[in-house]
Design an enzyme around this catalytic site. Structure first.
Site, mmCIF file in Angstrom:
data_model
loop_
_atom_site.group_PDB
_atom_site.id
_atom_site.type_symbol
_atom_site.label_atom_id
_atom_site.label_comp_id
_atom_site.label_asym_id
_atom_site.label_seq_id
_atom_site.Cartn_x
_atom_site.Cartn_y
_atom_site.Cartn_z
ATOM 1 N N LYS A 269 0.833 -1.210 0.000
ATOM 2 C CA LYS A 269 0.000 0.000 0.000
ATOM 3 C C LYS A 269 0.863 1.253 0.000
ATOM 4 O O LYS A 269 0.490 2.280 -0.575
ATOM 5 C CB LYS A 269 -0.949 -0.005 1.196
ATOM 6 C CG LYS A 269 -2.298 -0.570 0.877
ATOM 7 C CD LYS A 269 -2.376 -2.070 0.797
ATOM 8 C CE LYS A 269 -2.408 -2.729 -0.509
ATOM 9 N NZ LYS A 269 -2.409 -4.198 -0.450
ATOM 10 N N GLY B 215 0.143 -14.269 -13.433
ATOM 11 C CA GLY B 215 -0.931 -14.320 -12.443
ATOM 12 C C GLY B 215 -1.599 -12.975 -12.279
ATOM 13 O O GLY B 215 -0.974 -12.022 -11.838
ATOM 14 N N ALA B 216 -2.899 -12.918 -12.668
ATOM 15 C CA ALA B 216 -3.640 -11.651 -12.565
ATOM 16 C C ALA B 216 -4.513 -11.659 -11.322
ATOM 17 O O ALA B 216 -5.678 -11.282 -11.358
ATOM 18 C CB ALA B 216 -4.483 -11.434 -13.809
ATOM 19 N N GLY B 217 -3.957 -12.113 -10.207
ATOM 20 C CA GLY B 217 -4.699 -12.056 -8.943
ATOM 21 C C GLY B 217 -4.458 -10.718 -8.277
ATOM 22 O O GLY B 217 -3.922 -9.784 -8.888
ATOM 23 N N GLU C 93 -2.299 -14.549 -17.478
ATOM 24 C CA GLU C 93 -3.193 -15.228 -16.532
ATOM 25 C C GLU C 93 -3.641 -16.566 -17.136
ATOM 26 O O GLU C 93 -4.077 -16.620 -18.278
ATOM 27 C CB GLU C 93 -4.407 -14.320 -16.245
ATOM 28 C CG GLU C 93 -5.570 -14.980 -15.553
ATOM 29 C CD GLU C 93 -5.244 -15.575 -14.193
ATOM 30 O OE1 GLU C 93 -4.579 -14.896 -13.387
ATOM 31 O OE2 GLU C 93 -5.642 -16.732 -13.938
ATOM 32 N N GLY D 129 -0.628 -17.055 -6.510
ATOM 33 C CA GLY D 129 -1.337 -17.462 -5.300
ATOM 34 C C GLY D 129 -0.389 -17.824 -4.176
ATOM 35 O O GLY D 129 0.842 -17.749 -4.330
ATOM 36 N N ASP E 92 -4.091 -17.529 7.389
ATOM 37 C CA ASP E 92 -3.836 -18.078 6.053
ATOM 38 C C ASP E 92 -3.605 -19.592 6.063
ATOM 39 O O ASP E 92 -3.718 -20.234 5.022
ATOM 40 C CB ASP E 92 -2.574 -17.427 5.450
ATOM 41 C CG ASP E 92 -2.850 -16.053 4.851
ATOM 42 O OD1 ASP E 92 -3.950 -15.515 5.064
ATOM 43 O OD2 ASP E 92 -1.948 -15.522 4.175
ATOM 44 N N ALA F 293 -5.616 -10.402 5.835
ATOM 45 C CA ALA F 293 -5.078 -10.069 7.149
ATOM 46 C C ALA F 293 -6.179 -9.889 8.195
ATOM 47 O O ALA F 293 -6.060 -10.373 9.330
ATOM 48 C CB ALA F 293 -4.252 -8.794 7.040
ATOM 49 N N HIS G 85 -23.723 14.719 2.317
ATOM 50 C CA HIS G 85 -23.563 15.288 0.969
ATOM 51 C C HIS G 85 -22.539 16.418 1.003
ATOM 52 O O HIS G 85 -22.586 17.245 1.891
ATOM 53 C CB HIS G 85 -24.890 15.840 0.462
ATOM 54 C CG HIS G 85 -24.745 16.547 -0.854
ATOM 55 N ND1 HIS G 85 -24.626 15.865 -2.041
ATOM 56 C CD2 HIS G 85 -24.633 17.861 -1.155
ATOM 57 C CE1 HIS G 85 -24.475 16.743 -3.031
ATOM 58 N NE2 HIS G 85 -24.464 17.961 -2.508
HETATM 59 C C1 LIG Z 1 2.000 -8.494 -1.591
HETATM 60 C C2 LIG Z 1 0.877 -8.847 -0.667
HETATM 61 C C3 LIG Z 1 -0.115 -7.907 -0.423
HETATM 62 C C4 LIG Z 1 -1.152 -8.216 0.442
HETATM 63 N N1 LIG Z 1 -2.101 -7.266 0.653
HETATM 64 C C5 LIG Z 1 -3.124 -7.524 1.496
HETATM 65 C C6 LIG Z 1 -4.098 -6.530 1.784
HETATM 66 O O1 LIG Z 1 -4.037 -5.414 1.286
HETATM 67 N N2 LIG Z 1 -5.087 -6.839 2.653
HETATM 68 C C7 LIG Z 1 -5.190 -8.073 3.240
HETATM 69 O O2 LIG Z 1 -6.111 -8.301 4.015
HETATM 70 N N3 LIG Z 1 -4.282 -9.040 2.982
HETATM 71 C C8 LIG Z 1 -3.258 -8.789 2.139
HETATM 72 N N4 LIG Z 1 -2.308 -9.753 1.914
HETATM 73 C C9 LIG Z 1 -2.465 -11.056 2.586
HETATM 74 C C10 LIG Z 1 -2.006 -10.966 4.047
HETATM 75 O O3 LIG Z 1 -0.663 -10.540 4.067
HETATM 76 C C11 LIG Z 1 -2.158 -12.309 4.724
HETATM 77 O O4 LIG Z 1 -3.507 -12.738 4.593
HETATM 78 C C12 LIG Z 1 -1.833 -12.213 6.201
HETATM 79 O O5 LIG Z 1 -0.508 -11.769 6.403
HETATM 80 C C13 LIG Z 1 -2.001 -13.574 6.878
HETATM 81 O O6 LIG Z 1 -1.747 -13.423 8.233
HETATM 82 P P1 LIG Z 1 -1.278 -14.656 9.116
HETATM 83 O O7 LIG Z 1 -1.118 -14.107 10.509
HETATM 84 O O8 LIG Z 1 -2.200 -15.785 8.928
HETATM 85 O O9 LIG Z 1 0.138 -15.103 8.533
HETATM 86 P P2 LIG Z 1 1.470 -14.317 8.137
HETATM 87 O O10 LIG Z 1 1.257 -12.867 8.041
HETATM 88 O O11 LIG Z 1 2.011 -15.028 6.957
HETATM 89 O O12 LIG Z 1 2.428 -14.553 9.372
HETATM 90 C C14 LIG Z 1 2.921 -15.811 9.725
HETATM 91 C C15 LIG Z 1 4.145 -15.619 10.603
HETATM 92 O O13 LIG Z 1 4.496 -16.884 11.171
HETATM 93 C C16 LIG Z 1 5.914 -17.041 11.109
HETATM 94 N N5 LIG Z 1 6.185 -18.479 11.182
HETATM 95 C C17 LIG Z 1 5.828 -19.450 10.303
HETATM 96 N N6 LIG Z 1 6.183 -20.676 10.771
HETATM 97 C C18 LIG Z 1 6.790 -20.457 11.966
HETATM 98 C C19 LIG Z 1 7.348 -21.311 12.950
HETATM 99 N N7 LIG Z 1 7.320 -22.632 12.814
HETATM 100 N N8 LIG Z 1 7.898 -20.746 14.040
HETATM 101 C C20 LIG Z 1 7.911 -19.398 14.217
HETATM 102 N N9 LIG Z 1 7.367 -18.549 13.328
HETATM 103 C C21 LIG Z 1 6.805 -19.073 12.229
HETATM 104 C C22 LIG Z 1 6.283 -16.385 9.791
HETATM 105 O O14 LIG Z 1 7.647 -16.068 9.771
HETATM 106 C C23 LIG Z 1 5.375 -15.140 9.842
HETATM 107 O O15 LIG Z 1 5.998 -14.105 10.555
HETATM 108 C C24 LIG Z 1 -1.231 -9.480 1.078
HETATM 109 C C25 LIG Z 1 -0.229 -10.420 0.850
HETATM 110 C C26 LIG Z 1 0.816 -10.109 -0.005
HETATM 111 C C27 LIG Z 1 1.877 -11.125 -0.218
#
Ligand SMILES: Cc1cc2nc3c(=O)[nH]c(=O)nc-3n(C[C@H](O)[C@H](O)[C@H](O)COP(=O)(O)OP(=O)(O)OC[C@H]3O[C@@H](n4cnc5c(N)ncnc54)[C@H](O)[C@@H]3O)c2cc1C
Length: 475
Positions: free
Chosen positions: A58, A190-192, A213, A281, A322, A330, A454
């Site tokens: 962003k 990839g057009a995601g 895509e 993806g 995720d 997020a 408005h």
């Molecule tokens: C380029 C990009 C843009 C995005 N933009 C958006 C957006 O605008 N809005 C939105 O809602 N989502 C967006 N997303 C998706 C969003 O980033 C994810 O959905 C979100 O980060 C998932 O959160 P999470 O807590 O599940 O996992 P993550 O954020 O992936 O965090 C997981 C954490 O666990 C740690 N970890 C993994 N395994 C271990 C382990 N065994 N021991 C210790 N630590 C570990 C990793 O290092 C990481 O720090 C975007 C993603 C990308 C790649």
């Protein structure tokens, strides 16, 4: 004997760090283990979202949009620009500062809420009355004990076997966000959401961007009418070259170039790029906690299996974000984190996946909540549709952002809102009204009867709601 924590959270992304804070707020002793290191090799909380996802993307989208506004739109306002140029190093430094501020903010929040923060890889090594989690950082290792475990290990970029990411020529999201200069020719596979956002950034800064895509249709998860409008704007106005129904044949790295052979209905093509982004993806990061040895159930696609309350098959082990089913977003991760912490503390809590808003931060933005027209048709649900264009809205006109529309879909019998779809300025903010309305089970008439300020973009929502009953006022 060492402390037994009430809750151990593995992963400090938006799912994990929020879960740990909420657990601590509820009086539970919480530890959060995370292994992320930034490019300087320092621990950095916040996971994908803060380090290489939502926030840095962003930041760059905003910078590149400002550049494009200055280059293309300021003249309409009578503001003349001379010698306009872009300094990518400053742009990247601004992005890095935002990321630093926010990631170190989590460390402060942990301190404030008395969450123990451990850096290293967390592995589930034993199960019994408590769980043993081995935390390893370099050659240091310790085992901590916890009564409940929340796995929040997130996701990783999906790899394409023929296009191995080196973050030099072939980039994933991390490389795409870190480019030091504008590539002349940029390919995006990839057009995601991520491909379109990254493609938009570098296109606005001057790259020729070609998006390849695999699926036959563009943005197939999005309402068809919105996807059609997006395709028109992205190709005609932004200048993205978008090819759908593409099968990648080979990807070959040369000297400072990468060439892609791909096939579509018209036959085989070859394109050469300075950089290639692979954004096909993301895959759940379910293997990193080593819990398969304890019998943790993982489905065929790699997601940790959970019920409606994020419970895994192991007692007192939850998984969120995720790494489990549902949208990879997020805010969905964070809400699951809150819900699970509250469940552990003995409260009732639940996340409604039906009303998770989605946003694509292109220009114009795309946002939606609930079901789209193709899904309602497929499910045989009778619905009415109300649509209103931004071009007929005074605020959008004064902003100079008149592309797009809001569409509200409501049940024919009950008028209950089933889905809201936006393409247009500030869609990411406008969708909140629709989300609240759907959570409260509102009808289209409810929105139609609410006073909207408005001039504001929210009047487009109001008019779309009126449109469900065929009574828009300004069209
Ligand atoms: C380029 C990009 C843009 C995005 N933009 C958006 C957006 O605008 N809005 C939105 O809602 N989502 C967006 N997303 C998706 C969003 O980033 C994810 O959905 C979100 O980060 C998932 O959160 P999470 O807590 O599940 O996992 P993550 O954020 O992936 O965090 C997981 C954490 O666990 C740690 N970890 C993994 N395994 C271990 C382990 N065994 N021991 C210790 N630590 C570990 C990793 O290092 C990481 O720090 C975007 C993603 C990308 C790649």
């Amino acid at each position: 004997m060492s402390q037994v924590f009430d809750v151990a959270v593995i992963g400090a992304g938006p799912g994990g760090y929020v879960a740990a804070i909420r657990a601590a707020q509820l009086g539970l002793s919480a530890v959060c283990i995370d292994e992320w290191k930034n490019e300087k090799g320092r621990p950095s909380l916040g996971g994908t979202c803060l380090n290489v996802g939502c926030i840095p993307s962003k930041a760059l989208l905003e910078s590149s949009e400002n550049y494009e506004r200055a280059a293309q739109k300021f003249a309409d306002h009578g503001i003349r620009m001379q010698g306009l140029s872009v300094d990518i190093a400053t742009m990247q430094a601004r992005k890095a500062k935002i990321v630093d501020t926010l990631t170190s903010g989590i460390a402060m929040l942990f301190k404030k809420n008395k969450v123990t923060s451990l850096h290293g890889r967390g592995l589930l090594v034993s199960a019994g009355a408590t769980y043993g989690i081995q935390v390893t950082e370099g050659d240091q290792s310790e085992v901590i004990e916890a009564r409940h475990v929340i796995i929040a290990t997130g996701s990783l970029p999906r790899q394409l076997p023929m296009a191995e990411v080196d973050n030099e020529l072939i980039l994933d999201n991390e490389g795409a966000l870190a480019l030091a200069e504008v590539p002349r020719k940029l390919g995006v596979i990839g057009a995601g959401v991520i491909g379109l956002e990254m493609g938009s950034v570098w296109r606005r800064l001057g790259a020729d961007v070609t998006v390849l895509e695999a699926l036959p249709s563009f943005l197939s998860a999005v309402d068809e009418q919105v996807a059609k409008e997006a395709f028109r704007i992205f190709s005609k106005e932004l200048g993205l070259v978008i090819h759908t129904g593409v099968k990648i044949d080979t990807v070959t790295k040369g000297k400072g170039k990468v060439s892609v052979k791909y096939e579509d209905q018209a036959g085989m093509h070859k394109a050469e790029f300075d950089k290639l982004i692979v954004s096909v993806g993301r895959v759940p990061n379910s293997a990193s906690v080593g819990a398969d040895a304890l019998g943790l159930k993982i489905d065929a696609r790699g997601f940790i299996e959970v019920d409606d309350h994020c419970r895994t098959n192991l007692p007192n082990v939850y998984a969120i974000g995720d790494v489990v089913r549902g949208p990879m977003l997020a805010h969905k991760s964070s809400e699951e984190g809150v819900a699970v912490a509250e469940l552990i503390a003995g409260q009732e809590s639940h996340v409604n996946l039906e009303t998770v808003p989605w946003v694509i931060y292109t220009s114009p933005e795309i946002a939606w909540v609930g079901r789209n027209e193709q899904e309602l048709k497929e499910a045989g649900v009778a619905y009415r549709s109300g649509m209103f264009p931004f071009t007929a809205n005074g605020r959008a006109r004064s902003l100079g952002e008149t592309n797009g529309f809001i569409k509200i879909l409501a049940d024919t019998g009950t008028d209950r809102i089933l889905g809201v779809h936006i393409i247009g300025p500030f869609a990411s903010e406008l969708i909140a009204e629709a989300t609240v309305a759907m959570e409260f089970g509102a009808s289209a008439e409810d929105i139609a009867r609410i006073v909207h300020a408005h001039p504001s973009l929210s009047e487009v929502m109001h008019e779309a709601a009126l449109g469900v009953d065929n009574r828009t006022l300004h069209l």
